[in-house]
Design a protein around this motif. Structure first.
Motif, PDB file in Angstrom:
ATOM      1  N   LEU A   1      38.283  45.630  40.667  1.00 29.87           N
ATOM      2  CA  LEU A   1      38.943  46.097  39.449  1.00 29.87           C
ATOM      3  C   LEU A   1      37.943  46.226  38.307  1.00 29.87           C
ATOM      4  CD1 LEU A   1      42.299  44.103  39.557  1.00 29.87           C
ATOM      5  CD2 LEU A   1      42.106  46.588  39.394  1.00 29.87           C
ATOM      6  N   ILE A   2      37.075  45.226  38.162  1.00 23.91           N
ATOM      7  CA  ILE A   2      36.081  45.274  37.088  1.00 23.91           C
ATOM      8  C   ILE A   2      35.108  46.438  37.309  1.00 23.91           C
ATOM      9  CG2 ILE A   2      34.112  44.060  36.067  1.00 23.91           C
ATOM     10  CD1 ILE A   2      35.663  41.443  36.575  1.00 23.91           C
ATOM     11  N   LEU A   3      34.640  46.591  38.546  1.00 21.07           N
ATOM     12  CA  LEU A   3      33.714  47.688  38.845  1.00 21.07           C
ATOM     13  C   LEU A   3      34.358  49.045  38.591  1.00 21.07           C
ATOM     14  CD1 LEU A   3      32.086  46.367  42.156  1.00 21.07           C
ATOM     15  CD2 LEU A   3      31.027  46.484  39.896  1.00 21.07           C
ATOM     16  N   ALA A   4      35.614  49.187  38.981  1.00 19.46           N
ATOM     17  CA  ALA A   4      36.327  50.450  38.770  1.00 19.46           C
ATOM     18  C   ALA A   4      36.495  50.741  37.291  1.00 19.46           C
ATOM     19  CB  ALA A   4      37.686  50.405  39.469  1.00 19.46           C
ATOM     20  N   HIS A   5      36.856  49.730  36.517  1.00 25.19           N
ATOM     21  CA  HIS A   5      37.070  49.932  35.091  1.00 25.19           C
ATOM     22  C   HIS A   5      35.758  50.233  34.371  1.00 25.19           C
ATOM     23  CE1 HIS A   5      41.323  48.090  34.531  1.00 25.19           C
ATOM     24  NE2 HIS A   5      41.185  48.616  35.738  1.00 25.19           N
ATOM     25  N   VAL A   6      34.684  49.580  34.776  1.00 25.82           N
ATOM     26  CA  VAL A   6      33.378  49.886  34.186  1.00 25.82           C
ATOM     27  C   VAL A   6      33.007  51.340  34.475  1.00 25.82           C
ATOM     28  CG1 VAL A   6      30.901  49.402  34.304  1.00 25.82           C
ATOM     29  CG2 VAL A   6      32.533  47.516  34.224  1.00 25.82           C
TER      30      VAL A   6
ATOM     31  N   GLU B   1      50.303  35.537  34.392  1.00 23.81           N
ATOM     32  CA  GLU B   1      49.075  35.626  35.195  1.00 23.81           C
ATOM     33  C   GLU B   1      48.559  37.059  35.229  1.00 23.81           C
ATOM     34  OE1 GLU B   1      47.468  34.734  39.761  1.00 23.81           O
ATOM     35  OE2 GLU B   1      49.577  34.386  39.226  1.00 23.81           O
ATOM     36  N   ALA B   2      49.484  38.020  35.380  1.00 22.82           N
ATOM     37  CA  ALA B   2      49.091  39.431  35.387  1.00 22.82           C
ATOM     38  C   ALA B   2      48.482  39.829  34.047  1.00 22.82           C
ATOM     39  CB  ALA B   2      50.299  40.308  35.704  1.00 22.82           C
ATOM     40  N   PHE B   3      49.076  39.351  32.961  1.00 21.91           N
ATOM     41  CA  PHE B   3      48.526  39.658  31.634  1.00 21.91           C
ATOM     42  C   PHE B   3      47.157  39.002  31.454  1.00 21.91           C
ATOM     43  CE2 PHE B   3      48.108  38.594  27.079  1.00 21.91           C
ATOM     44  CZ  PHE B   3      48.066  39.889  26.576  1.00 21.91           C
ATOM     45  N   GLY B   4      47.008  37.771  31.939  1.00 17.57           N
ATOM     46  CA  GLY B   4      45.712  37.108  31.876  1.00 17.57           C
ATOM     47  C   GLY B   4      44.648  37.861  32.661  1.00 17.57           C
ATOM     48  N   ASN B   5      45.009  38.344  33.852  1.00 15.67           N
ATOM     49  CA  ASN B   5      44.082  39.153  34.647  1.00 15.67           C
ATOM     50  C   ASN B   5      43.671  40.408  33.898  1.00 15.67           C
ATOM     51  OD1 ASN B   5      44.214  37.348  36.810  1.00 15.67           O
ATOM     52  ND2 ASN B   5      45.864  38.452  37.817  1.00 15.67           N
ATOM     53  N   THR B   6      44.646  41.030  33.242  1.00 10.64           N
ATOM     54  CA  THR B   6      44.361  42.247  32.485  1.00 10.64           C
ATOM     55  C   THR B   6      43.353  41.987  31.381  1.00 10.64           C
ATOM     56  OG1 THR B   6      46.558  43.172  32.923  1.00 10.64           O
ATOM     57  CG2 THR B   6      45.379  44.027  31.012  1.00 10.64           C
ATOM     58  N   MET B   7      43.528  40.889  30.655  1.00 12.37           N
ATOM     59  CA  MET B   7      42.626  40.579  29.555  1.00 12.37           C
ATOM     60  C   MET B   7      41.230  40.230  30.052  1.00 12.37           C
ATOM     61  SD  MET B   7      44.427  41.220  26.991  1.00 12.37           S
ATOM     62  CE  MET B   7      43.251  40.686  25.755  1.00 12.37           C
ATOM     63  N   ILE B   8      41.156  39.470  31.144  1.00 14.57           N
ATOM     64  CA  ILE B   8      39.845  39.108  31.709  1.00 14.57           C
ATOM     65  C   ILE B   8      39.104  40.363  32.158  1.00 14.57           C
ATOM     66  CG2 ILE B   8      38.696  37.947  33.640  1.00 14.57           C
ATOM     67  CD1 ILE B   8      40.934  35.831  33.503  1.00 14.57           C
ATOM     68  N   ILE B   9      39.793  41.223  32.887  1.00 11.24           N
ATOM     69  CA  ILE B   9      39.181  42.456  33.381  1.00 11.24           C
ATOM     70  C   ILE B   9      38.764  43.342  32.219  1.00 11.24           C
ATOM     71  CG2 ILE B   9      39.638  44.597  34.650  1.00 11.24           C
ATOM     72  CD1 ILE B   9      41.563  42.865  36.415  1.00 11.24           C
ATOM     73  N   ALA B  10      39.628  43.463  31.201  1.00 13.39           N
ATOM     74  CA  ALA B  10      39.332  44.331  30.059  1.00 13.39           C
ATOM     75  C   ALA B  10      38.117  43.829  29.287  1.00 13.39           C
ATOM     76  CB  ALA B  10      40.551  44.417  29.142  1.00 13.39           C
ATOM     77  N   ILE B  11      38.037  42.527  29.056  1.00 18.61           N
ATOM     78  CA  ILE B  11      36.916  41.968  28.288  1.00 18.61           C
ATOM     79  C   ILE B  11      35.601  42.129  29.040  1.00 18.61           C
ATOM     80  CG2 ILE B  11      35.924  39.823  27.392  1.00 18.61           C
ATOM     81  CD1 ILE B  11      38.808  38.931  26.751  1.00 18.61           C
ATOM     82  N   ILE B  12      35.591  41.761  30.326  1.00 23.04           N
ATOM     83  CA  ILE B  12      34.347  41.849  31.109  1.00 23.04           C
ATOM     84  C   ILE B  12      33.908  43.299  31.273  1.00 23.04           C
ATOM     85  CG2 ILE B  12      33.291  41.400  33.354  1.00 23.04           C
ATOM     86  CD1 ILE B  12      35.074  38.953  33.610  1.00 23.04           C
ATOM     87  N   SER B  13      34.846  44.172  31.621  1.00 27.73           N
ATOM     88  CA  SER B  13      34.497  45.578  31.827  1.00 27.73           C
ATOM     89  C   SER B  13      34.063  46.233  30.517  1.00 27.73           C
ATOM     90  CB  SER B  13      35.679  46.342  32.432  1.00 27.73           C
ATOM     91  OG  SER B  13      36.812  46.312  31.583  1.00 27.73           O
ATOM     92  N   THR B  14      34.656  45.834  29.397  1.00 29.61           N
ATOM     93  CA  THR B  14      34.254  46.386  28.104  1.00 29.61           C
ATOM     94  C   THR B  14      32.836  45.961  27.753  1.00 29.61           C
ATOM     95  OG1 THR B  14      36.533  46.442  27.275  1.00 29.61           O
ATOM     96  CG2 THR B  14      34.761  46.426  25.636  1.00 29.61           C
ATOM     97  N   LEU B  15      32.511  44.682  27.962  1.00 28.19           N
ATOM     98  CA  LEU B  15      31.159  44.203  27.675  1.00 28.19           C
ATOM     99  C   LEU B  15      30.126  44.923  28.548  1.00 28.19           C
ATOM    100  CD1 LEU B  15      31.823  40.361  27.324  1.00 28.19           C
ATOM    101  CD2 LEU B  15      31.327  41.985  25.491  1.00 28.19           C
ATOM    102  N   CYS B  16      30.428  45.042  29.836  1.00 29.53           N
ATOM    103  CA  CYS B  16      29.493  45.712  30.753  1.00 29.53           C
ATOM    104  C   CYS B  16      29.358  47.193  30.421  1.00 29.53           C
ATOM    105  CB  CYS B  16      29.969  45.547  32.196  1.00 29.53           C
ATOM    106  SG  CYS B  16      29.939  43.854  32.816  1.00 29.53           S
TER     107      CYS B  16
END
Length: 263
Positions: free
Chosen positions: A137-142, A64-79
């Motif tokens: 998390l997404i906002l911070a990574h963006v 689940e943690a790895f899945g969260n990482t991938m979701i956050i990474a993909i969305i934040s990368t696109l944004c």
């Protein structure tokens, strides 16, 4: 001749030590993922086994943690890629008051200590009542990925010829069509490089994520949590699979470049 021979041997030995220093920690992770030990801190070698790769799929919290990482990474990368590309193109083409100041401020998220940025984002999210979790998390990574995209795209723009856009407009294309048909293909290497860098930084981040994660744990945070009691071999197994995936990706994207350099 003897001096050249000794110099060549010294260079080989020096390079060997550098590569050992770089890749020995990775080799330890890979080897330990096959370790049959069941006792903490999981460092003593007890034999070869593939059980940890099988047990990995039953570790729901780690997956689940790895899945969260991938979701956050993909969305934040696109944004971050979309925002950074438009910002780089806009700052390159247009002149306005405060442009130099804005350009200088872009370096702050890059050079500022991560703990300071993490505390700043935590304070901001608390002030505007945004609950900590996936969104924060997404906002911070963006936030910390956007400058890296801008720098990569702007580097590509340094040799950009504006006359090709003017020719496209003269031939009847509107500005939107010109951007996607002319500008984007030229900037594609810089955009792709910035996106890869943003994706890597997002997956790798620990400190900033620690301040804003709430109940949504990422893979680096999960690993950091397990360090206190000893990193279990199933974590090493997942890290090894990530490493294999990275190597395959590099071969697929850089295979031609590697072949050209080897000739």
């Amino acid at each position: 001749m003897k001096k050249k021979k000794h110099s060549g041997i010294f260079k080989i030995i020096f390079c060997l030590f550098v590569y050992i220093f770089l890749f020995l920690p990775i080799a330890v992770i890979v080897v330990n993922s096959f370790n049959a030990t069941n006792s903490k801190p999981y460092m003593s070698w007890k034999g070869f086994t593939l059980d940890w790769y099988l047990k990995l799929w039953s570790n729901s919290s780690l997956l689940e943690a790895f899945g969260n990482t991938m979701i956050i990474a993909i969305i934040s990368t696109l944004c971050a890629t979309a925002i950074g590309t438009l910002a780089a193109v806009g700052m390159y083409k247009y002149k306005f008051k405060g442009k130099g100041l804005i350009d200088g401020l872009l370096y702050i998220p890059v050079v500022i200590p991560e703990i300071v940025l993490g505390i700043s984002l935590l304070t901001l999210f608390s002030k505007v009542n945004i609950p900590r979790g996936m969104i924060t998390l997404i906002l911070a990574h963006v936030t910390f990925c956007v400058p890296f995209v801008i720098f990569n795209v702007r580097a590509r723009l340094s040799g950009y010829d504006n006359s090709i856009e003017e020719a496209s407009l003269d031939l009847g294309a509107n500005r939107i069509m010109t951007f996607f048909k002319v500008t984007m293909p030229v900037l594609a290497p810089g955009i792709f490089g910035g996106a890869l860098l943003a994706f890597t930084l997002s997956i790798d981040d620990v400190i900033i994520s620690y301040f804003v994660y709430g109940q949504t744990k990422t893979y680096p945070l999960k690993v950091m949590e397990s360090v206190k009691s000893g990193v279990a071999p199933d974590v090493n197994a997942l890290s090894t699979l990530i490493l294999i995936g990275t190597i395959i990706f590099v071969i697929l994207t850089q295979g031609d470049l590697i072949k050209r350099k080897s000739k």
